[in-house]
Design an enzyme around this catalytic site. Structure first.
Site, PDB file in Angstrom:
ATOM      1  N   ARG A  54      11.254  19.894   1.707  1.00  0.00           N
ATOM      2  CA  ARG A  54      10.407  18.994   0.934  1.00  0.00           C
ATOM      3  C   ARG A  54      10.782  18.989  -0.544  1.00  0.00           C
ATOM      4  NH1 ARG A  54       5.422  20.627  -0.895  1.00  0.00           N
ATOM      5  NH2 ARG A  54       5.207  22.109   0.816  1.00  0.00           N
ATOM      6  N   LYS A 204      12.830  -1.763  -3.967  1.00  0.00           N
ATOM      7  CA  LYS A 204      13.239  -3.105  -4.379  1.00  0.00           C
ATOM      8  C   LYS A 204      14.767  -3.200  -4.490  1.00  0.00           C
ATOM      9  CE  LYS A 204       8.807  -4.198  -5.034  1.00  0.00           C
ATOM     10  NZ  LYS A 204       8.066  -2.947  -4.821  1.00  0.00           N
TER      11      LYS A 204
END
Length: 388
Positions: A54, A204
């Site tokens: 993580r 994006k």
């Protein structure tokens, strides 16, 4: 080395991977250590090495190095979404009783986070007019910790005077952040203009193919450990496959942005001449608020902009136009290869600035299709709009 070249090479080392060009994908949770001494040493500085899946893997490190090169930053942190990057960065610098300033033109989920989560934590938010510039000093309180900007603004595309704002912030020892997604970290260097932290939804343009959920926080060495430790404590992390896909995307970012920019400018110029359009909201156009600042601070434009239709068009007419679009499907997000279009109304989302236009608004993303095909699709859409 020019940025275009740097992006092709940053974050990958073929010599360390048997001559393989692209860094491999590491799927990892557990990281084992051969000795107690090695485990303790890794634990002394877990934000830098490979300590737990993580926290980081070679895959995320490679992507983060490439993002740092893109943004002109010392370091970058990858998290699971653009909103996670925004919330994690802000939370790292505030506590109960603090105050932050946020541009009124920010991405709506940013404002919702401020109005719900931060409010619940006892952090006060004041929204400011995106054209405020150095006058933001009048809004600073003794407990102001963060100024959050977004330039151009979501949906309405006002360009902020970031150097003026960051100068005031530095005088008051306040952290400045910018949502730099529109410029993709490529057309605007946040750090050259005084920002402390630059945030992107890598979902994006960095990803570029509408199939990645990813956010990035670019920052200096002085802030890295503080922010990395905080987002790690929140449980934020980026998936290895998304980091890998975004690494691939970042290599072609300059080439893709060039097409988005060209198509966007051609579409915006054509739309400006159409009788159905009252106003084009594109920073590269002189009548867009902050255009002079855009010319001064930005090196280009992406494919995202908005238009305001004439006042008399009804919701039914707009729906008729949008429902029949072939190359502009409706969908949230943007930055992929495809064109998109959504209707919006900025009036309900304003706190510190007013929206005077009465006509319906549409946000367009110019994809990589042939621009003549896109214009033809819009022309047919206007026919349906006029029929109501």
């Amino acid at each position: 080395m020019k940025k275009q070249t740097h992006l092709l090479h940053a974050g990958r080392n073929a010599k360390e991977n048997f001559g393989i060009v692209n860094p491999p994908v590491y799927h990892a949770s557990t990281v084992t250590f051969p000795t107690v001494e090695a485990m303790n040493k890794a634990g002394e500085n877990p934000t830098e090495g490979i300590y737990y899946g993580r926290m980081a893997t070679p895959t995320s490190h490679a992507f983060e190095e490439a993002v740092a090169a893109l943004e002109g930053a010392d370091k970058a942190i990858a998290v699971q979404s653009g909103l996670a990057a925004i919330t994690g960065a802000i939370l790292a610098f505030v506590k109960n009783g603090d105050h932050i300033l946020v541009t009124d033109s920010a991405y709506f989920p940013t404002k919702k986070f401020c109005n719900t989560v931060l409010k619940g934590f006892g952090v006060e938010t004041t929204y400011f007019n995106p054209t405020i510039g150095s006058n933001i000093e009048k809004l600073i309180q003794p407990n102001t910790k963060v100024i959050f900007t977004e330039s151009p603004g979501s949906l309405t595309f006002e360009v902020q005077d970031i150097p003026a704002i960051t100068k005031v912030a530095k005088d008051h020892k306040i952290i400045t952040m910018i949502d730099n997604t529109w410029a993709a970290g490529y057309f605007f260097n946040a750090f050259d203009h005084g920002c402390d932290i630059s945030i992107q939804a890598a979902t994006k343009y960095i990803g570029g193919h509408s199939d990645v959920m990813l956010g990035t926080i670019a920052l200096g060495d002085d802030l890295y450990k503080k922010v990395k430790t905080y987002v790690y404590g929140l449980g934020y992390c980026a998936a290895p496959d998304d980091c890998y896909l975004a690494q691939r995307g970042i290599r072609t970012l300059p080439a893709r942005l060039k097409i988005h920019e060209e198509n966007g400018m051609k579409l915006a110029s054509w739309l400006k001449e159409q009788p159905e359009v009252k106003r084009v909201l594109h920073p590269a156009f002189e009548d867009c608020p902050g255009h002079d600042i855009f010319k001064r601070d930005f090196t280009g434009a992406c494919g995202l902009f908005s238009i305001v239709l004439q006042d008399h068009y009804s919701e039914k007419a707009v729906a008729s136009m949008l429902d029949g679009m072939e190359l502009f499907p409706m969908g949230y997000s943007w930055g992929g290869y495809e064109s998109l279009m959504i209707p919006f109304n900025p009036k309900g989302a304003r706190n510190a600035s007013s929206w005077e236009d009465q006509g319906p608004c549409l946000r367009l993303h110019a994809g990589q299709e042939n621009v003549e095909d896109l214009i033809n699709d819009l022309d047919k859409g206007f026919e349906r709009l006029n029929k109501g």
